[in-house]
Scaffold this motif. Structure first.
Motif, PDB file in Angstrom:
ATOM      1  N   VAL A  33       0.833  -1.071   0.008  1.00 43.35           N
ATOM      2  CA  VAL A  33       0.030  -0.135   0.022  1.00 43.35           C
ATOM      3  C   VAL A  33       0.710   1.446   0.077  1.00 43.35           C
ATOM      4  O   VAL A  33       0.246   2.209  -0.085  1.00 43.35           O
ATOM      5  N   ASP A  51      -3.894  -3.127  -1.603  1.00 44.32           N
ATOM      6  CA  ASP A  51      -4.127  -3.398  -0.233  1.00 44.32           C
ATOM      7  C   ASP A  51      -4.425  -5.102   0.077  1.00 44.32           C
ATOM      8  O   ASP A  51      -5.211  -5.489  -0.807  1.00 44.32           O
ATOM      9  N   ASP A  54      -7.750  -6.152  -0.016  1.00 48.97           N
ATOM     10  CA  ASP A  54      -8.518  -5.726  -1.096  1.00 48.97           C
ATOM     11  C   ASP A  54      -8.646  -6.853  -2.061  1.00 48.97           C
ATOM     12  O   ASP A  54      -7.814  -7.142  -2.967  1.00 48.97           O
ATOM     13  N   VAL A  98      -5.709  -6.788   8.594  1.00 51.34           N
ATOM     14  CA  VAL A  98      -4.546  -6.782   7.866  1.00 51.34           C
ATOM     15  C   VAL A  98      -4.067  -8.108   8.072  1.00 51.34           C
ATOM     16  O   VAL A  98      -3.610  -8.752   7.159  1.00 51.34           O
TER      17      VAL A  98
END
Length: 248
Positions: A33, A51, A54, A98
């Motif tokens: 990112v 990301d 994503d 994450v």
């Protein structure tokens, strides 16, 4: 030529992994990112601004690869450093997302390519926090424990297709992310940054921090044919952590 995908590969452990695999003659693909860090990568690498959580972006990168021999699901954030009662739910969710969902998304889309090839190596970046737990790091430790559970399941599920899965558990790694942890932990405990740093170091039998290259070396081994029967393993690269609650 073997193709390697490294999430969060533009700096820190991820970049060290990329350099190590490139030195072995692999084609290195990186997602991150951090656009500025991506711009500083070697021209020979395939770099993509994406990301880890994503799914659309990650699926597009993996589809573009067409072949993936080694996946290093390395994306992660430190999350808050605070007592559990002081952690906001949004901060908890961001950290778990994450660290855990980022690994899941990459594996979900890499697995079909590996199955088609009948081979592959999946390397998840966990942490010694995923082995021992750490005070004041509840969301990070919880996510890293979950990463190990994911890895164990992948090893069983994908093994019949010739795909191996392992988790690397770095200890305290020199670098910008750890500096942030040290500063926040020092503030939370009323200590200096140097006192917290020393506490982490003396909490290992080798009395030192880990360097990103140490983790990268392990990733290269796990991705190689030399580790062809190494799967389902939790491998610490930490100088042997003795004390999961660093104190001076």
């Amino acid at each position: 030529m073997r193709k390697v995908l490294i999430t969060a590969g533009a700096s820190g452990i991820g970049r060290a992994m990329g350099e190590a695999f490139a030195a072995e003659g692999c084609e290195v693909w990186v997602t991150d990112v951090d656009a500025e860090a991506l711009a500083r990568l070697p021209d020979a690498w395939q770099s993509h601004h994406a990301d880890a959580v994503d799914e659309v972006a990650m699926a597009a990168v993996i589809a573009q690869m067409g072949q993936i021999d080694v996946l290093c699901a390395n994306a992660g954030i430190a999350g808050p450093t605070a007592l559990v009662e002081d952690i906001a739910l949004d901060d908890w969710r961001a950290c778990v997302s994450v660290n855990l969902e980022g690994a899941f998304v990459a594996v979900k889309h890499a697995a079909p390519l590996m199955k088609a090839a009948g081979a592959g190596a999946i390397i998840l970046t966990s942490s010694t926090a995923g082995i021992y737990g750490y005070p004041n790091r509840a969301p990070y430790a919880a996510a890293k424990w979950a990463v190990i559970g994911l890895m164990k399941t992948l090893a069983m599920e994908l093994g019949p297709h010739g795909i191996r899965a392992n988790a690397i558990c770095p200890g305290a790694v020199e670098g910008a992310r750890m500096e942030g942890v040290l500063e926040r932990e020092a503030a939370a405990k009323g200590m200096t940054r140097d006192q917290v740093y020393e506490g982490y170091a003396v909490g290992t039998s080798m009395r030192r921090f880990v360097e990103a290259q140490d983790v990268a070396n392990m990733a290269v081994f796990l991705g190689s044919d030399a580790a062809r029967l190494v799967s389902g393993q939790v491998i610490a690269v930490d100088g042997h952590t003795e004390n999961p609650d660093p104190k001076v």
